[in-house]
Motif scaffolding. Sequence first.
Motif, PDB file in Angstrom:
ATOM      1  N   ILE A  47       0.340 -24.131 -23.143  1.00 23.15           N
ATOM      2  CA  ILE A  47       1.144 -24.304 -21.938  1.00 23.15           C
ATOM      3  C   ILE A  47       0.302 -23.809 -20.766  1.00 23.15           C
ATOM      4  CG2 ILE A  47       3.264 -23.667 -20.705  1.00 23.15           C
ATOM      5  CD1 ILE A  47       3.691 -25.302 -23.337  1.00 23.15           C
ATOM      6  N   LEU A  48       0.103 -24.674 -19.764  1.00 21.44           N
ATOM      7  CA  LEU A  48      -0.709 -24.345 -18.593  1.00 21.44           C
ATOM      8  C   LEU A  48       0.126 -24.458 -17.334  1.00 21.44           C
ATOM      9  CD1 LEU A  48      -3.619 -24.039 -17.149  1.00 21.44           C
ATOM     10  CD2 LEU A  48      -3.463 -26.517 -16.945  1.00 21.44           C
ATOM     11  N   TRP A  49       0.006 -23.473 -16.459  1.00 24.80           N
ATOM     12  CA  TRP A  49       0.571 -23.559 -15.121  1.00 24.80           C
ATOM     13  C   TRP A  49      -0.569 -23.761 -14.142  1.00 24.80           C
ATOM     14  CZ3 TRP A  49       4.739 -19.173 -14.312  1.00 24.80           C
ATOM     15  CH2 TRP A  49       5.828 -19.413 -15.157  1.00 24.80           C
ATOM     16  N   ASP A  50      -0.439 -24.764 -13.297  1.00 21.39           N
ATOM     17  CA  ASP A  50      -1.403 -25.056 -12.235  1.00 21.39           C
ATOM     18  C   ASP A  50      -0.693 -24.735 -10.921  1.00 21.39           C
ATOM     19  OD1 ASP A  50      -3.212 -26.085 -10.404  1.00 21.39           O
ATOM     20  OD2 ASP A  50      -3.111 -28.143 -11.151  1.00 21.39           O
ATOM     21  N   ILE A  51      -1.024 -23.584 -10.331  1.00 29.92           N
ATOM     22  CA  ILE A  51      -0.319 -23.091  -9.149  1.00 29.92           C
ATOM     23  C   ILE A  51      -1.145 -23.407  -7.904  1.00 29.92           C
ATOM     24  CG2 ILE A  51       0.596 -21.035  -8.011  1.00 29.92           C
ATOM     25  CD1 ILE A  51       0.858 -19.806 -10.875  1.00 29.92           C
TER      26      ILE A  51
END
Length: 182
Positions: free
Chosen positions: A25-29
Motif C-alpha cells: 500500500i503506497l500513499w503519494d502525498i
Amino acid sequence: KGLITKSEVRTVSIAKLRLTAPDLILWDIGSGSGSVSVECSGLIHQGRVYAFEKKSDRVKDIHHNLKTFGCKNVTVHQSAFPQGADQFEKPDRIFIGGGGKELGQVVDQAARFLRPGGVIVVNTVLLETLEMAIQALESNQITPEVIQIQVSRSRTMPFGRRFQALNPVWIISGSNTTKADQ
C-alpha cells in the motif's frame, strides 16, 4: 509545468521506496500530475496507491494520466493532507512530493500513519524544506538518509551538444524499522 517529478529523480525516488512486494500500500502525498503514482501502480499491481492532491486542476491531470496509462489500482483523494487520510488503508510506503511551507507537518502526520517496517521518501528542492523533512523524520524515530541528485541533460548547439543542469533535488528516505522491532 514543474509538476512532474523528472524521470531521473523519479527513478531514484522509487528505488528508495523499496517496492519489493506486489501487494504493498503506497500513499503519494502532494501528487502533482501523478507521475509517481502511475509508475508505482505497475510495480505494486496487486496493491493499492492512494494519491493525495489538494488542487482540483492537478487532480484532473492525475485522472487523465491514470486513464492514459491504464492504472486500475489508484485512488485519488482531493484534500490537503492529512484530511480524510484515516479512511484509507495504512501505508507500507509513503512518497511525499509536495507540502511547501507545511512540509514538516505533512511528514510528521504521514509518519504516524506508516505501518511498522514502512518506508517514507520525501523529495524537496529548498534548503528550508530539507531541514523540515529531516527534523520531522527524526522526531518520529526515523533515521533519514539524504542524497542529492543533480541531473544535466544534453542540448543541441549549432556545432555539437552541451549539458544543461536541472535544479538539484534532495531525496530524503528512511524506515521505521524500530517500530517493527517493538
